[in-house]
Each structure stands twice: as structure tokens, then as C-alpha cells.
Design a protein around this motif. Structure first.
Motif, PDB file in Angstrom:
ATOM      1  N   ASP A   1      42.111  85.992  20.482  1.00 16.29           N
ATOM      2  CA  ASP A   1      41.575  86.083  19.181  1.00 16.29           C
ATOM      3  C   ASP A   1      41.292  84.685  18.510  1.00 16.29           C
ATOM      4  OD1 ASP A   1      44.235  85.375  18.435  1.00 16.29           O
ATOM      5  OD2 ASP A   1      44.465  87.781  17.407  1.00 16.29           O
ATOM      6  N   ARG A   2      42.081  83.558  18.889  1.00 11.96           N
ATOM      7  CA  ARG A   2      41.626  82.228  18.095  1.00 11.96           C
ATOM      8  C   ARG A   2      40.291  81.575  18.499  1.00 11.96           C
ATOM      9  NH1 ARG A   2      44.764  78.148  20.487  1.00 11.96           N
ATOM     10  NH2 ARG A   2      44.753  79.199  22.421  1.00 11.96           N
ATOM     11  N   TYR A   3      39.832  82.159  19.402  1.00 16.03           N
ATOM     12  CA  TYR A   3      38.296  81.436  19.612  1.00 16.03           C
ATOM     13  C   TYR A   3      37.222  82.510  19.126  1.00 16.03           C
ATOM     14  CZ  TYR A   3      34.467  79.817  22.571  1.00 16.03           C
ATOM     15  OH  TYR A   3      33.113  79.151  22.817  1.00 16.03           O
ATOM     16  N   PHE A   4      36.457  82.070  18.111  1.00 12.49           N
ATOM     17  CA  PHE A   4      35.498  82.879  17.368  1.00 12.49           C
ATOM     18  C   PHE A   4      34.524  83.404  18.338  1.00 12.49           C
ATOM     19  CE2 PHE A   4      32.251  84.143  14.467  1.00 12.49           C
ATOM     20  CZ  PHE A   4      33.006  84.177  13.341  1.00 12.49           C
ATOM     21  N   TYR A   5      34.185  82.710  19.299  1.00  6.88           N
ATOM     22  CA  TYR A   5      33.013  83.096  20.206  1.00  6.88           C
ATOM     23  C   TYR A   5      33.584  83.794  21.385  1.00  6.88           C
ATOM     24  CZ  TYR A   5      30.242  80.856  16.772  1.00  6.88           C
ATOM     25  OH  TYR A   5      29.808  80.143  15.650  1.00  6.88           O
ATOM     26  N   ALA A   6      34.702  84.159  21.543  1.00  7.92           N
ATOM     27  CA  ALA A   6      35.320  84.886  22.806  1.00  7.92           C
ATOM     28  C   ALA A   6      34.486  86.174  22.941  1.00  7.92           C
ATOM     29  CB  ALA A   6      36.709  85.253  22.500  1.00  7.92           C
ATOM     30  N   THR A   7      34.071  86.204  24.309  1.00 10.75           N
ATOM     31  CA  THR A   7      33.253  87.207  24.903  1.00 10.75           C
ATOM     32  C   THR A   7      34.205  88.498  25.759  1.00 10.75           C
ATOM     33  OG1 THR A   7      32.727  85.928  26.823  1.00 10.75           O
ATOM     34  CG2 THR A   7      31.295  85.675  24.646  1.00 10.75           C
ATOM     35  N   HIS A   8      35.282  88.010  26.031  1.00 11.17           N
ATOM     36  CA  HIS A   8      35.862  88.931  26.946  1.00 11.17           C
ATOM     37  C   HIS A   8      37.080  89.414  26.582  1.00 11.17           C
ATOM     38  CE1 HIS A   8      32.465  87.718  29.581  1.00 11.17           C
ATOM     39  NE2 HIS A   8      33.076  88.366  30.472  1.00 11.17           N
TER      40      HIS A   8
ATOM     41  N   LEU B   1      28.854  82.660  33.056  1.00  9.01           N
ATOM     42  CA  LEU B   1      29.504  82.494  34.534  1.00  9.01           C
ATOM     43  C   LEU B   1      30.856  83.389  34.418  1.00  9.01           C
ATOM     44  CD1 LEU B   1      29.927  78.582  34.760  1.00  9.01           C
ATOM     45  CD2 LEU B   1      28.264  80.411  36.091  1.00  9.01           C
ATOM     46  N   LEU B   2      31.344  83.875  33.195  1.00  8.21           N
ATOM     47  CA  LEU B   2      32.459  84.694  33.255  1.00  8.21           C
ATOM     48  C   LEU B   2      32.322  86.007  33.729  1.00  8.21           C
ATOM     49  CD1 LEU B   2      33.671  84.129  29.484  1.00  8.21           C
ATOM     50  CD2 LEU B   2      34.648  83.117  31.363  1.00  8.21           C
ATOM     51  N   GLU B   3      33.205  86.564  34.345  1.00 15.85           N
ATOM     52  CA  GLU B   3      33.451  87.836  34.908  1.00 15.85           C
ATOM     53  C   GLU B   3      34.673  88.680  34.299  1.00 15.85           C
ATOM     54  OE1 GLU B   3      31.325  89.533  36.715  1.00 15.85           O
ATOM     55  OE2 GLU B   3      29.893  87.927  37.836  1.00 15.85           O
ATOM     56  N   GLY B   4      34.442  90.158  34.120  1.00 14.35           N
ATOM     57  CA  GLY B   4      35.514  90.638  33.650  1.00 14.35           C
ATOM     58  C   GLY B   4      35.165  91.616  32.443  1.00 14.35           C
ATOM     59  N   ASP B   5      36.098  92.462  31.887  1.00 22.96           N
ATOM     60  CA  ASP B   5      35.730  93.261  30.514  1.00 22.96           C
ATOM     61  C   ASP B   5      35.386  92.610  29.572  1.00 22.96           C
ATOM     62  OD1 ASP B   5      36.355  95.474  32.573  1.00 22.96           O
ATOM     63  OD2 ASP B   5      38.358  95.297  32.052  1.00 22.96           O
ATOM     64  N   THR B   6      34.111  92.824  28.946  1.00 18.46           N
ATOM     65  CA  THR B   6      33.613  92.170  27.794  1.00 18.46           C
ATOM     66  C   THR B   6      34.020  92.627  26.366  1.00 18.46           C
ATOM     67  OG1 THR B   6      31.551  93.468  28.113  1.00 18.46           O
ATOM     68  CG2 THR B   6      31.570  91.289  29.010  1.00 18.46           C
ATOM     69  N   LYS B   7      34.283  91.996  25.371  1.00 22.35           N
ATOM     70  CA  LYS B   7      34.381  92.521  24.009  1.00 22.35           C
ATOM     71  C   LYS B   7      33.204  92.617  23.757  1.00 22.35           C
ATOM     72  CE  LYS B   7      38.460  89.296  23.020  1.00 22.35           C
ATOM     73  NZ  LYS B   7      39.022  88.466  22.356  1.00 22.35           N
TER      74      LYS B   7
ATOM     75  N   PHE C   1      31.176  91.077  21.576  1.00 17.93           N
ATOM     76  CA  PHE C   1      30.216  89.813  21.450  1.00 17.93           C
ATOM     77  C   PHE C   1      29.766  89.690  22.666  1.00 17.93           C
ATOM     78  CE2 PHE C   1      29.645  85.174  21.388  1.00 17.93           C
ATOM     79  CZ  PHE C   1      28.635  85.115  20.272  1.00 17.93           C
ATOM     80  N   GLY C   2      30.357  89.912  23.731  1.00 17.20           N
ATOM     81  CA  GLY C   2      30.262  89.565  25.138  1.00 17.20           C
ATOM     82  C   GLY C   2      29.064  90.838  25.550  1.00 17.20           C
ATOM     83  N   LYS C   3      29.362  91.926  25.173  1.00 19.14           N
ATOM     84  CA  LYS C   3      28.334  93.050  25.340  1.00 19.14           C
ATOM     85  C   LYS C   3      27.144  92.570  24.607  1.00 19.14           C
ATOM     86  CE  LYS C   3      31.320  96.775  26.245  1.00 19.14           C
ATOM     87  NZ  LYS C   3      32.697  96.148  26.611  1.00 19.14           N
ATOM     88  N   LEU C   4      27.055  91.893  23.569  1.00 20.75           N
ATOM     89  CA  LEU C   4      25.756  91.617  22.879  1.00 20.75           C
ATOM     90  C   LEU C   4      25.061  90.340  23.296  1.00 20.75           C
ATOM     91  CD1 LEU C   4      26.679  92.689  19.316  1.00 20.75           C
ATOM     92  CD2 LEU C   4      25.234  94.029  20.933  1.00 20.75           C
ATOM     93  N   THR C   5      25.740  89.565  24.319  1.00 25.29           N
ATOM     94  CA  THR C   5      25.197  88.372  24.791  1.00 25.29           C
ATOM     95  C   THR C   5      25.054  88.236  26.351  1.00 25.29           C
ATOM     96  OG1 THR C   5      27.536  87.339  24.581  1.00 25.29           O
ATOM     97  CG2 THR C   5      25.929  86.760  22.580  1.00 25.29           C
ATOM     98  N   PHE C   6      26.189  88.385  26.745  1.00 27.62           N
ATOM     99  CA  PHE C   6      26.241  87.751  28.524  1.00 27.62           C
ATOM    100  C   PHE C   6      26.436  89.023  29.476  1.00 27.62           C
ATOM    101  CE2 PHE C   6      27.452  83.815  26.283  1.00 27.62           C
ATOM    102  CZ  PHE C   6      25.988  83.248  26.478  1.00 27.62           C
ATOM    103  N   ASP C   7      26.778  90.222  29.003  1.00 25.89           N
ATOM    104  CA  ASP C   7      27.409  91.195  29.858  1.00 25.89           C
ATOM    105  C   ASP C   7      26.105  91.649  30.921  1.00 25.89           C
ATOM    106  OD1 ASP C   7      28.049  93.669  31.168  1.00 25.89           O
ATOM    107  OD2 ASP C   7      29.324  93.887  29.661  1.00 25.89           O
ATOM    108  N   LYS C   8      26.202  91.426  32.049  1.00 27.68           N
ATOM    109  CA  LYS C   8      25.041  91.812  32.981  1.00 27.68           C
ATOM    110  C   LYS C   8      24.936  93.205  33.223  1.00 27.68           C
ATOM    111  CE  LYS C   8      26.292  87.710  35.685  1.00 27.68           C
ATOM    112  NZ  LYS C   8      27.721  87.585  34.966  1.00 27.68           N
ATOM    113  N   ASN C   9      25.796  94.016  32.723  1.00 28.42           N
ATOM    114  CA  ASN C   9      25.663  95.527  32.905  1.00 28.42           C
ATOM    115  C   ASN C   9      24.875  96.166  31.902  1.00 28.42           C
ATOM    116  OD1 ASN C   9      27.150  95.475  35.423  1.00 28.42           O
ATOM    117  ND2 ASN C   9      29.010  95.291  33.943  1.00 28.42           N
ATOM    118  N   ILE C  10      24.557  95.520  30.625  1.00 21.67           N
ATOM    119  CA  ILE C  10      24.089  96.101  29.593  1.00 21.67           C
ATOM    120  C   ILE C  10      22.563  95.454  29.405  1.00 21.67           C
ATOM    121  CG2 ILE C  10      24.016  96.084  26.979  1.00 21.67           C
ATOM    122  CD1 ILE C  10      26.955  95.993  27.034  1.00 21.67           C
TER     123      ILE C  10
END
Length: 296
Positions: free
Chosen positions: A15-22, A152-158, A160-169
């Protein structure tokens, strides 16, 4: 270098990285994605390392399709002259500084000046100045804000990740979610003519409500504000689905709007209001038939 990979995962899921996606990272698949991209960019050589000249000749930036195929590359000069495009242009390494974009070199590809993970470059740089391919791979993966880290990231998204890079959405699902949030947005602590929802504004708004509650000396409201901030951050940092988030958000909004109403009532009783200028204003009691306001 295992320690660097561990630090990368911790940074991307913390939670230190404001733009964390996963919420979680599959490091094997993530590194595999980075390797697929890197092999399309680096010179084809059987050597285990790249010389400084080979490194400098790697494309400065590139565009990826949804299957991680490099569809276009750019030199530094071409990249700096590009205008806004529909496709995201990824800088290959974290070469941005306060002075602008630097040339690719062994000295800057491991930089963490833009909030990137601090990688141990000495684990990858050889005596002659060449860089192990494993280091180049991690530098590409750690390109963050201007680079391709997100795709490039793979895994369960937060959230912010769902709204940006999640390939399943799908884009349609994202648009539906954004419309829902615009319609049901919680009352913000900020005054703005734009009523559209943004997660960054809402996170900062939560913090400001804590400060406002503390400013009037109401410990009960300050605790409520802190509890709402904690609950909200747990929601956006979880891997819950967009539909689940919407349901929980409506419940949070109902309780939070009641809190804001109580806070504003007490602020008003103390002569405190927010003006259209965006500043906190203190209403001074009327004197000689004049009403003065002083900025807080």
C-alpha cells in the motif's frame, strides 16, 4: 537476483505505492511476459550479457498489442516528438529524471527516481561494464509509470488494476463501472466543477475529512473519519470483483454521507465553511453592520 524479485513483488502488492494494481503477483508468469517483450527488443546474441553499446541501441520506447507483441518501436528522438496517441507508448527503461528523459545507459536503467523498486544493480553489472540479461529483464519489468510494468503483471488485481490493465475485464465493463461510480459518488471534501469519480481524489478526500474532524476537536468524528478511510483502503486494495465493490460502496456511501452531514453541521456551528474558492473560510461575527471573512 531473488532479493530484487521479492522487493518488486512486495512493492507492487503493498500500500506504499499509490499506483499499485495487484493484490498478488504470479512472479513466474510476470517475468515470462517481460522476457517475451525483451526478446523482441534486444539484439539477438548468445552472450549472457549486453555491452553498453548494445544496451544503448535498444529501442527507447515501444507499443504493445494485447498479446504482448511489439507493434512499433521508437528512438529517443522519435519518442520525445510523439503527440498523444490511442495506444500507450511504453518507455523501455526508467530513464526519466527531473531534467527530462535521459539516454539509455547502464547508470540509469536501474534508477528508482520515479518510485520504482530499488534493484541491486551490482548483482547484474560486470567488471567490464556489461549488464547481465537478467538485469536488463528486471530493469524492463521495473519501468513503472512510463513503462510497461502494468501490462506485464500477472496475478489478482486490485481495483486500480481492474480499471487499467486487467486482461479479464472488458472496456464495456469498465465503462459501466465508471458510469455507476459517477452516479453514486460519495460527497467529496474537495470543491470541483467536475463531478466525475476518480479513485485518487476519493483517497485524498478521506484523508482531508480526518484533518477536518481533528481541526474542530471532535474525537468521535475523527475516529469515524479514520475508520472510513481504513475501510475504503481495504476495499480498493482487495481483489473483489467490480460488482462486489459496487455493492459494498453503496453501503459505505450511505454511512459516509451521514458522517459528512454531521461534520458539516458541527463546522457550521463553529463558523467554518468551505467557499467556492476552494479554501476553508472562517465567518467572523458581525461588527458595525459589516460581515468579514478571513481565509483559514
Amino acid at each position: 537476483y531473488a532479493k530484487g524479485a521479492e522487493s518488486f513483488v512486495a512493492w507492487e502488492t503493498g500500500d506504499r505505492y499509490f499506483y499499485a494494481t495487484h493484490a498478488t503477483i504470479d512472479i513466474a508468469k510476470t517475468v515470462g511476459n517481460a522476457y517475451k517483450v525483451l526478446t523482441q527488443l534486444v539484439p539477438q546474441t548468445s552472450n549472457s550479457s549486453l555491452s553498453q553499446d548494445e544496451l544503448a541501441n535498444i529501442p527507447y520506447a515501444f507499443i504493445l498489442d494485447k498479446n504482448l507483441n511489439v507493434s512499433k518501436t521508437f528512438t529517443k528522438d522519435e519518442y520525445e516528438k510523439t503527440t498523444l496517441t490511442q495506444d500507450r507508448i511504453n518507455v523501455t527503461f526508467n530513464t526519466f529524471t527531473d531534467a527530462g528523459f535521459d539516454k539509455i545507459s547502464v547508470d540509469n536503467i536501474f534508477s528508482n527516481s520515479n518510485g520504482d523498486v530499488r534493484l541491486n544493480k551490482f548483482a547484474y553489472i560486470n567488471k567490464g561494464g556489461s549488464v547481465d540479461k537478467g538485469g536488463v529483464l528486471m530493469a524492463l519489468l521495473n519501468s513503472q509509470l512510463y513503462g510497461a510494468t502494468g501490462p506485464l503483471l500477472e496475478g489478482d488485481t486490485k481495483l486500480f488494476g481492474k480499471l487499467t490493465f486487467d486482461k479479464n475485464i472488458s472496456d464495456a465493463e469498465r465503462k459501466d463501472f465508471e458510469n455507476f461510480m459517477d452516479t453514486n459518488k460519495m460527497k467529496s471534501a474537495f470543491i470541483s466543477n467536475d463531478n466525475s469519480w476518480t479513485m485518487s481524489e476519493e483517497r485524498l478526500s478521506m484523508k482531508l475529512y480526518i484533518k477536518r474532524s481533528e481541526a474542530i476537536g471532535n474525537s468521535e468524528l475523527a475516529q469515524q473519519a479514520s475508520d472510513f478511510d481504513k475501510e475504503y483502503n481495504e476495499m480498493i486494495n482487495s481483489n473483489m470483483s467490480l460488482d462486489e465493490f459496487k455493492n459494498k460502496y453503496l453501503d459505505l456511501k450511505k454511512r459516509h454521507d451521514e458522517f459528512v452531514k454531521a461534520l458539516e453541521t458541527e463546522e457550521k456551528a463553529k463558523g467554518i465553511n468551505y467557499s467556492l474558492s476552494g479554501g476553508l473560510v472562517l465567518n467572523i461575527p458581525q461588527t458595525q453592520n459589516t460581515q468579514e471573512t478571513k481565509p483559514f
